[in-house]
Write an enzyme that holds these catalytic residues in place. Structure first.
Site, PDB file in Angstrom:
ATOM      1  N   ARG A   1      -5.236  -3.199   9.972  1.00 50.14           N
ATOM      2  CA  ARG A   1      -5.692  -4.558   9.688  1.00 50.14           C
ATOM      3  C   ARG A   1      -5.463  -5.483  10.889  1.00 50.14           C
ATOM      4  O   ARG A   1      -6.373  -6.134  11.365  1.00 50.14           O
ATOM      5  CB  ARG A   1      -4.838  -5.066   8.531  1.00 50.14           C
ATOM      6  CG  ARG A   1      -5.475  -6.010   7.591  1.00 50.14           C
ATOM      7  CD  ARG A   1      -4.405  -6.628   6.748  1.00 50.14           C
ATOM      8  NE  ARG A   1      -4.044  -5.879   5.568  1.00 50.14           N
ATOM      9  CZ  ARG A   1      -4.641  -6.013   4.390  1.00 50.14           C
ATOM     10  NH1 ARG A   1      -5.657  -6.824   4.256  1.00 50.14           N
ATOM     11  NH2 ARG A   1      -4.220  -5.338   3.352  1.00 50.14           N
TER      12      ARG A   1
ATOM     13  N   GLY B   1       0.844  -1.201   0.000  1.00 53.23           N
ATOM     14  CA  GLY B   1       0.000   0.000   0.000  1.00 53.23           C
ATOM     15  C   GLY B   1       0.874   1.244   0.000  1.00 53.23           C
ATOM     16  O   GLY B   1       1.882   1.284   0.708  1.00 53.23           O
TER      17      GLY B   1
ATOM     18  N   ARG C   1     -24.211   7.326  13.170  1.00 53.35           N
ATOM     19  CA  ARG C   1     -23.727   7.472  11.796  1.00 53.35           C
ATOM     20  C   ARG C   1     -22.278   6.990  11.736  1.00 53.35           C
ATOM     21  O   ARG C   1     -21.558   7.045  12.737  1.00 53.35           O
ATOM     22  CB  ARG C   1     -23.745   8.940  11.364  1.00 53.35           C
ATOM     23  CG  ARG C   1     -25.127   9.544  11.274  1.00 53.35           C
ATOM     24  CD  ARG C   1     -25.843   9.124  10.002  1.00 53.35           C
ATOM     25  NE  ARG C   1     -27.063   9.887   9.786  1.00 53.35           N
ATOM     26  CZ  ARG C   1     -28.232   9.613  10.305  1.00 53.35           C
ATOM     27  NH1 ARG C   1     -28.379   8.577  11.123  1.00 53.35           N
ATOM     28  NH2 ARG C   1     -29.294  10.367  10.047  1.00 53.35           N
TER      29      ARG C   1
ATOM     30  N   ASP D   1       0.223   1.731   8.967  1.00 50.48           N
ATOM     31  CA  ASP D   1      -0.299   0.978  10.122  1.00 50.48           C
ATOM     32  C   ASP D   1       0.662   0.962  11.312  1.00 50.48           C
ATOM     33  O   ASP D   1       0.259   0.631  12.424  1.00 50.48           O
ATOM     34  CB  ASP D   1      -0.590  -0.477   9.719  1.00 50.48           C
ATOM     35  CG  ASP D   1      -1.733  -0.592   8.729  1.00 50.48           C
ATOM     36  OD1 ASP D   1      -2.405   0.424   8.480  1.00 50.48           O
ATOM     37  OD2 ASP D   1      -1.946  -1.697   8.199  1.00 50.48           O
TER      38      ASP D   1
ATOM     39  N   GLN E   1      -6.483   8.431   4.463  1.00 53.08           N
ATOM     40  CA  GLN E   1      -5.391   8.339   5.434  1.00 53.08           C
ATOM     41  C   GLN E   1      -4.032   8.112   4.775  1.00 53.08           C
ATOM     42  O   GLN E   1      -2.988   8.293   5.391  1.00 53.08           O
ATOM     43  CB  GLN E   1      -5.642   7.177   6.411  1.00 53.08           C
ATOM     44  CG  GLN E   1      -6.841   7.392   7.291  1.00 53.08           C
ATOM     45  CD  GLN E   1      -7.395   6.081   7.830  1.00 53.08           C
ATOM     46  OE1 GLN E   1      -7.081   5.689   8.942  1.00 53.08           O
ATOM     47  NE2 GLN E   1      -8.210   5.392   7.056  1.00 53.08           N
TER      48      GLN E   1
ATOM     49  N   ARG F   1     -25.935  12.677  18.363  1.00 56.40           N
ATOM     50  CA  ARG F   1     -25.816  11.367  17.715  1.00 56.40           C
ATOM     51  C   ARG F   1     -24.528  10.688  18.145  1.00 56.40           C
ATOM     52  O   ARG F   1     -23.578  11.347  18.566  1.00 56.40           O
ATOM     53  CB  ARG F   1     -25.655  11.559  16.212  1.00 56.40           C
ATOM     54  CG  ARG F   1     -26.886  11.827  15.442  1.00 56.40           C
ATOM     55  CD  ARG F   1     -26.487  12.074  14.005  1.00 56.40           C
ATOM     56  NE  ARG F   1     -27.642  12.342  13.183  1.00 56.40           N
ATOM     57  CZ  ARG F   1     -27.613  13.075  12.088  1.00 56.40           C
ATOM     58  NH1 ARG F   1     -26.476  13.631  11.695  1.00 56.40           N
ATOM     59  NH2 ARG F   1     -28.696  13.258  11.387  1.00 56.40           N
TER      60      ARG F   1
HETATM   61  O1  F6P Z   1      -1.232  -1.936   4.660  1.00 59.82           O
HETATM   62  C1  F6P Z   1      -1.681  -0.644   4.708  1.00 59.82           C
HETATM   63  C2  F6P Z   1      -3.173  -0.583   4.472  1.00 59.82           C
HETATM   64  O2  F6P Z   1      -3.515   0.769   4.314  1.00 59.82           O
HETATM   65  C3  F6P Z   1      -4.036  -1.237   5.552  1.00 59.82           C
HETATM   66  O3  F6P Z   1      -4.260  -0.399   6.659  1.00 59.82           O
HETATM   67  C4  F6P Z   1      -5.281  -1.547   4.798  1.00 59.82           C
HETATM   68  O4  F6P Z   1      -5.973  -2.633   5.368  1.00 59.82           O
HETATM   69  C5  F6P Z   1      -4.779  -1.914   3.450  1.00 59.82           C
HETATM   70  O5  F6P Z   1      -3.543  -1.273   3.293  1.00 59.82           O
HETATM   71  C6  F6P Z   1      -5.706  -1.537   2.323  1.00 59.82           C
HETATM   72  O6  F6P Z   1      -5.173  -2.025   1.140  1.00 59.82           O
HETATM   73  P1  F6P Z   1      -5.667  -1.634  -0.318  1.00 59.82           P
HETATM   74  O7  F6P Z   1      -5.287  -0.200  -0.546  1.00 59.82           O
HETATM   75  O8  F6P Z   1      -4.919  -2.548  -1.202  1.00 59.82           O
HETATM   76  O9  F6P Z   1      -7.140  -1.818  -0.335  1.00 59.82           O
END
Ligand code: F6P
Length: 341
Positions: free
Chosen positions: A171, A10, A265, A127, A273, A162
Site C-alpha cells: 500500500r 490483515g 495482460r 508488506d 500472497q 506480450r
Molecule cells: O496490510 C496488508 C495488506 O495485505 C496490504 O498489502 C493490502 O493493501 C491490504 O492488506 C488489503 O487489505 P484487505 O485484505 O482488508 O483488503
C-alpha cells in the site's frame, strides 16, 4: 498470571507460529494461563474470547491465517472503546495483553499503553513496512509466492511476445515488488515510494522487445504515475481510514498497449500472497517473536514491541515503531537501475 492474545489487521502467514511460541513458553516455563481474544481489537472490545492452551496450539505451526481470527476494528473510534476494553480485561482477569499486528493494530496498542493497559507488541505484515524491525514475518512467504508468479509469467509472456504486468500488494511501501521483481528478473518495478513516468515505462518495454524478450512489469498496488492518483478499488475506507487499492495493474497494461501497440495482460496476485502455509523463515521468525514476547511480558516490558535487528531479537518502544512506516529508500531502488528495460 493470565495473558490475553489477539491478532489484528490483515492476516499473515506465521501468525499461528507466534501464538504457538507464546503459549508453549508461557505455559511450560512461566506457568501462565492464556485467553485468546477473537478478531483483533473486536475481542477485548466486545468481550469475545476463545480458549487458548497447549491443546489449541497443537499442529498449528504450518497453518496460514490465524486461529484467533482477525479484523480491522479500531477501538479508538468506538464510543468508550478504551473503557470497555479495560472493563473486559478485568472481567476476564487478564493481567496483560500481547497484540500481534501491523502499524494500525500496534498503533492502538501504543495508545492503550498510554491509558495504563499493559501491552506488548509483535510486528506482523506481509508488506514489511513496519518501522523498528528489519523484517516482519509473512513478508518472506509473500515474496516467495510473488517470485514464483513472476517466474511463471516469463514463459507465457515470451511464448506470446506480450507484456505481462503483475500487481502485488504494498500500500505504502514497495518491499514485495522490489524483492520479488529482483528475484524474478522483472524488467520494470514500480513502487509507491516513487511516482513513475509512463513514457519511461513504455521505453523500457520497447527496449525489452528489441532484444527479443518479453517484458515483465511488477507494480505495487500503491504505485502512482507522475500525473494522477492512486487507483482505488472503490470509495470505501476501513476503520483506520485506509482506502481499498487494486487497479493500477489493469491501468498500466491498457496504457502500455495504447502507447506501444504491444499486447499486454495483467495478473493481480491479491490475497494469494497472504494465504496458505508460511515459509520456513517466517515460521522461524514468528516463533522467535512469540518466545521473546512472552519473556517481555514476564519482565514487565509493557509498551515495547519485539523486533528483529540483524539476527537478534530486541525490544523497541511501540510508540517509536508506529510513528512512521519503513519504506524502500531511493538508494536501494536505484541499485537495480541496470535491470530496467
Ligand atoms: O496490510 C496488508 C495488506 O495485505 C496490504 O498489502 C493490502 O493493501 C491490504 O492488506 C488489503 O487489505 P484487505 O485484505 O482488508 O483488503
Amino acid at each position: 498470571m493470565r495473558i490475553g492474545v489477539l491478532t489484528g489487521g490483515g492476516d499473515c502467514p506465521g501468525l499461528n507460529a507466534v501464538i504457538r511460541g507464546i503459549v508453549r513458553k508461557g505455559t511450560q516455563v512461566y506457568d501462565y494461563e492464556f485467553t485468546g481474544f477473537r478478531d483483533g481489537w473486536r475481542g477485548p472490545l466486545e468481550n469475545t474470547v476463545t480458549q487458548l492452551g497447549i491443546a489449541e496450539v497443537r499442529g498449528i505451526l504450518p497453518r496460514g491465517g490465524t486461529i484467533l481470527g482477525s479484523s480491522r476494528t479500531n477501538p479508538l473510534r468506538e464510543v468508550d472503546g478504551v473503557r470497555r476494553i479495560k472493563e473486559n480485561l478485568a472481567k476476564r482477569e487478564v493481567d496483560a495483553l500481547i497484540a500481534i499486528g501491523g502499524e494500525d493494530t500496534l498503533g492502538v496498542a501504543a495508545a492503550l499503553v498510554e491509558e495504563g493497559v499493559p501491552v506488548v507488541g509483535v510486528p506482523k505484515t506481509i508488506d514489511n513496512d513496519l518501522a523498528g524491525t528489519d523484517y516482519t514475518f509473512g513478508f518472506d512467504t509473500a515474496v516467495g509466492i510473488a517470485t514464483e508468479a513472476v517466474d511463471r509469467l516469463h514463459t507465457t509472456a515470451e511464448s506470446h511476445r506480450r507484456v505481462l504486468v503483475i500487481e502485488v500488494m504494498g500500500r505504502h511501501a514497495g518491499w514485495i515488488a522490489v524483492h520479488s521483481g529482483i528475484a524474478g528478473g522483472a524488467n520494470v518495478i514500480l513502487i509507491p515510494e516513487r511516482r513513475f513516468d509512463i513514457g519511461q515505462v513504455c521505453a523500457w518495454v520497447e527496449q525489452r522487445f528489441r532484444i527479443n524478450y518479453a517484458p515483465i512489469v511488477v507494480v505495487a498496488e500503491g504505485a502512482m504515475p507522475l500525473e494522477g492518483q492512486m487507483v482505488l478499488k472503490d470509495q470505501s475506507r476501513d476503520a483506520f481510514g485506509h482506502v481499498r487499492l487494486s487497479g493500477i495493474g489493469e491501468w498500466l497494461a491498457a496504457e502500455i498497449e495504447h502507447r506501444t501497440g504491444q499486447e499486454a495482460r495483467t495478473t493481480v496476485l491479491g490475497h494469494l500472497q497472504r494465504g496458505g502455509t508460511p515459509s520456513a523463515f517466517d515460521r522461524w521468525l514468528a516463533t522467535r517473536f512469540g518466545l521473546h514476547a512472552v519473556d517481555a511480558v514476564h519482565e514487565g516490558a509493557f509498551g515495547q514491541m519485539v523486533a528483529l535487528r540483524g539476527t537478534d531479537i530486541v525490544r523497541v518502544p511501540l510508540a517509536e515503531a508506529t510513528a512512521s512506516i519503513k519504506t524502500v529508500s531511493p538508494e536501494l531502488y536505484e541499485e537495480f537501475d541496470v535491470f530496467f528495460g
